[in-house]
Design an enzyme around this catalytic site. Structure first.
Site, short mmCIF file in Angstrom:
data_model
loop_
_atom_site.label_atom_id
_atom_site.label_comp_id
_atom_site.label_asym_id
_atom_site.label_seq_id
_atom_site.Cartn_x
_atom_site.Cartn_y
_atom_site.Cartn_z
CD1 TRP A 324 -30.31 19.74 38.44
CD2 TRP A 324 -29.70 21.60 37.39
NE1 TRP A 324 -30.88 20.80 39.10
CE2 TRP A 324 -30.53 21.96 38.47
CE3 TRP A 324 -29.19 22.62 36.58
CZ2 TRP A 324 -30.86 23.27 38.77
CZ3 TRP A 324 -29.52 23.93 36.86
CH2 TRP A 324 -30.34 24.24 37.95
CG HIS A 325 -28.28 23.23 32.96
ND1 HIS A 325 -27.19 22.73 33.60
CD2 HIS A 325 -28.35 24.54 33.32
CE1 HIS A 325 -26.61 23.67 34.31
NE2 HIS A 325 -27.29 24.79 34.18
N GLY A 326 -31.46 20.02 31.53
CA GLY A 326 -32.57 19.64 30.67
C GLY A 326 -32.40 18.24 30.14
CG PHE A 475 -32.61 24.96 33.23
CD1 PHE A 475 -33.10 24.39 32.06
CD2 PHE A 475 -31.74 26.01 33.12
CE1 PHE A 475 -32.70 24.85 30.82
CE2 PHE A 475 -31.33 26.48 31.88
CZ PHE A 475 -31.82 25.90 30.75
#
Lengths: 475, 356
Positions: A324-326, A475
């Site tokens: 989800w963060h990248g 993000f």
């Protein structure tokens, strides 16, 4: 628009009084707030306002359809369509190229030269945040936790500018009821709101930006050029930077929302004081942790189906949380590292319970040892998180040990002071902070305004020239 | 702890007090910061409505604030913190012209040439230039390189330094000096000639790699205060003069220079300017025997000469060379550009092939 800029200050100086002026007439206030939020979002790239509107319309329609569906299977099917639509938009903008390039390179390794199309896609700021909020709405309707609301109310919830681009992730059941009961203009927690805005600015503009420009960016750009001391300090500096950057943003968001009469949930609670990895996730980006727990971990089965299934669910949740963060395997590795640690802690806990040993209150010395271990574990994870590639991460890990004796010009007094301030501020006794806030909240408006004005000047002078974008925008 | 509190001790006040306090804080901060805000308004692109509004609003406020001496505390604070004034006075690009470019003895009687062709493209110096032997840096007498410029320098500079360290004959003269959001178009916002001179005096490099131009797609003012519309013939003449002046400042110090153009970007409108800027830089480099030029623009374009996030490396792997902003370089792009700069340095010096 970035919060700590003159442009935003002017924007908010207009929005704040107008919002309270229009609040008694919700039919006017709602379009006004939606319009203001779209201006805020469109300031960066007006094209993506359409995406935001599309996500809003899509989820509002499916929220109603889910609610009206008569059978449970129809509700499930409608929810599936809504979620697939949301995740498709997120997947296209955020993960399409990551997927295509990964497939392309895997095929090449298998000597299959099939050129996959590469798409030129700009990532819309905050897409992960507003998509997650929209998901919470449709899922909670399916679970009958919230009722569908009129379109304008839902649009205010999704687009509300303080949380729009980098959270906190405010769930529908937390936000929508606040629109029903009109906030009381005679009782606004000004002390708390201004305190959060000013200290959020300080953490972002002074500490985060200074650490980023003075040591973190240069060292992570080329670890092999730097000494072990610089790499150790840069690692701790990044821990301080990401905390100051993200908690600074959410502090400002919470303070600004409070001034507009809306209360957001807490997003950080001294994460580097955690004594276990599980404790860390109760204190770091708390709204994301709750989201992943309630909408991913528990639906996967949580801890209800035995030990192995629990470990699998924990790992899956953290791997997806990492992604989800990248769109990068380094984020997946970061998630995997935390997932592994959570599984290990679960395993130890279960063994203790199986032996019938009672949970004891650890001594103060043990608390500090645990904090030290957890903090250093978290910092090791941050190396994967911050490194653009695995080779950079390995170079960082190697450099921690094999580059002693080189000069360390990046380790300066101001850098060390900022690291200590960024991490140490989480250890300030809560009562002291609350007392300061209460005292500030009792000042006369003139004294409050003067001290805020002086604080802004001081922060502007102490910070580097220009404000860098917030880390979590991406993000 | 300095996080959002969980306590519920109420300190409720009327929102009217909050609005008064907020507006008063803005007024106080504006008056005390008036000079700084005016400077920042002036830094915005010439001719833009934001600049016009900002300067029109802040000029009278700064005058009043200055008259009342309200800007003194901020000046004192900046002085205490060692911050310098942004603006540059006079013509910072006045250099007295290029140094004597007659081929001179320098570690073996060598000169560079006018076009290193970082992309392996272009000719080699203006007609009539001698093609002398190249100096050969050694482990005992390495070439000291300094990378300096805008955010692009911050992107690839360390990759170039790593190539140098791996070669054992090239070493960094100092840390990469990059200043985000700066360029030659706005000496009032950032004084690049002065910064370059300071860096040369501090680090004494043998070769300077300059990377400027990413933020220069905007109007300028000439030394007489005339407004120069971006890309107009007058703009081109003035920009070329500034690029030449930067090269001459390096050459006058005894160092040689490699100048890197801005890369192609995702924004078509900006690319028109960057395409022009790279041609102006190439023209200036061609006129100086000890200058080389790296065409980052064409280095990073796709097969059909458009923008691309991905290029194919020598092993046939698709690699991401650009960041998602469509302007800056991803690690593989940095490595690619560093190798192109190394290639251009090889047109001036006898260097080993880069490792890897």
């Amino acid at each position: 628009m970035l919060f700590p800029t003159a442009t935003f200050a002017l924007f908010f100086a207009l929005v704040l009084p107008l919002s309270w002026l229009l609040l008694p007439r919700p039919s006017v206030w709602r379009p006004f707030m939606i319009g203001a939020s779209l201006v805020f979002y469109g300031w960066w790239n007006p094209r993506f306002v359409l995406l935001l509107v599309a996500v809003t319309v899509w989820n509002w329609i499916w929220g109603n359809l889910i609610h009206r569906a008569e059978t449970d299977s129809a509700r499930k099917a409608a929810l599936a369509v809504a979620v697939i639509g949301d995740l498709s938009a997120l997947g296209y903008f955020k993960y399409a190229n990551f997927f295509l390039v990964s497939v392309d390179n895997t095929l090449l390794r298998l000597n299959l030269d099939v050129a996959m199309p590469v798409l030129e896609i700009t990532l819309p700021i905050g897409i992960s945040f507003f998509t997650f909020q929209a998901l919470s709405y449709v899922i909670d309707i399916k679970r009958r936790i919230v009722e569908p609301v009129p379109f304008m109310e839902f649009a205010v919830y999704i687009t509300f500018f303080p949380h729009l681009v980098a959270g906190p992730i405010v769930r529908a059941k937390e936000f929508l009821p606040q629109l029903k009961r009109r906030p009381d203009p005679r009782h606004v927690d000004l002390g708390l709101a201004f305190f959060l805005i000013i200290f959020g600015m300080f953490k972002k503009v002074v500490l985060s930006d200074l650490l980023s420009s003075r040591i973190v960016d240069p060292v992570f750009a080329a670890p092999k050029l730097h000494s072990s001391l610089e790499i150790w300090v840069a690692t701790y500096a990044y821990a301080a930077q990401i905390y100051c950057d993200f908690s600074g943003y959410t502090d400002m968001a919470i303070g600004l929302a409070l001034l507009l009469g809306i209360r957001f949930p807490q997003n950080f609670d001294g994460p580097y004081t955690a004594t276990s990895v599980r404790d860390f996730w109760r204190r770091w980006h708390m709204t994301l942790s709750r989201f992943l727990r309630d909408y991913l971990y528990i639906p996967l089965g949580g801890n209800r189906h035995g030990r192995l299934a629990t470990y699998r669910n924990l790992m899956l949740t953290m791997l997806i949380g990492g992604l989800w963060h990248g769109a990068s395997w380094t984020f997946v590795a970061w998630g995997g590292l935390h997932g592994g640690a959570l599984c290990f802690e679960h395993f130890r806990e279960e063994r203790r319970e199986a032996k019938g040993e009672p949970a004891t209150e650890p001594s103060q010395a043990r608390v500090w040892i645990l904090r030290l271990i957890v903090f250093n574990f978290v910092c090791a994870g941050w190396i994967f998180f911050r490194s653009p590639t695995f080779s950079t991460a390995w170079a960082m890990f190697e450099g921690l040990f094999n580059a002693w004796g080189r000069p360390s010009p990046l380790v300066t007094g101001s850098v060390l002071l900022a690291v200590v301030a960024g991490i140490g501020c989480q250890y300030i006794p809560r009562d002291l902070v609350v007392s300061a806030r209460v005292w500030f909240g009792r000042l006369s408006p003139v004294a409050m305004g003067l001290s805020l004005g002086l604080a802004i000047v001081l922060i502007d002078a102490l910070g580097p020239q220009g404000v860098r974008p917030f880390i979590y925008f991406a993000f | 702890m300095l996080d959002t509190p969980t306590d519920r001790r109420r300190t409720g006040r009327p929102i009217g007090h909050g609005i008064v306090a907020f507006l008063l804080a803005l007024v106080v901060a504006t008056l005390l910061n008036a000079d700084v805000l005016l400077d920042r308004a002036r830094e915005l692109p010439y001719g833009s409505w934001q600049r016009n509004v900002g300067v029109s609003v802040m000029s009278p406020i700064a005058s009043v604030s200055g008259f009342l001496q309200l800007t003194r505390p901020r000046e004192a604070l900046d002085s205490l913190l060692g911050h310098h004034q942004l603006g540059a006075t006079g013509d910072p690009f006045a250099t007295g012209g290029p140094p004597d470019t007659t081929p001179t003895t320098d570690g073996g009687g060598n000169t560079g040439n006018g076009d290193g062709g970082g992309n392996g493209k272009g000719d080699n110096g203006k007609p009539g230039d001698q093609k002398p032997d190249k100096p050969k840096p050694t482990r005992a007498d390495p070439l000291k390189v300094l990378v300096i410029g805008d955010s692009l320098a911050g992107d690839f500079g360390d990759s170039l330094y790593q190539l140098g360290l791996d070669s054992h004959v090239v070493k960094p003269a100092g840390p990469v000096e990059y200043h985000i959001g700066t360029g030659l178009a706005r000496p009032d916002a950032f004084n690049w000639p002065g910064t370059l001179r300071s860096a040369l005096n501090r680090d004494h490099p043998g070769l300077v790699v300059l990377a400027l131009g990413l933020n220069d797609d905007q109007p300028m003012e000439d030394v007489h205060g005339n407004y120069l519309r971006v890309d107009s013939p007058e703009w081109q003449t003035e920009y070329r003069r500034r690029v030449g002046a930067m090269m001459d400042i390096v050459l006058q110090s005894g160092a040689w220079v490699v100048y890197v153009s801005p890369p192609i970007t995702k924004m078509d409108k900006r690319n028109q300017h960057y395409d022009l800027i790279r041609r102006l830089i190439a023209d200036e480099a061609r006129e100086r025997p000890r200058a080389a030029f790296v065409d980052a623009y064409s280095l990073l374009w796709s097969d059909d000469h458009g923008y691309t996030d991905y290029l194919t490396d020598k092993d046939g792997q698709r690699i991401r060379v650009r960041l998602s902003d469509g302007v800056h370089l991803a690690p593989a792009g940095n490595d690619m550009l560093a190798r192109a700069v190394w290639h251009a340095m090889g047109s001036l010096y006898e260097l080993p092939r880069p490792s890897g």
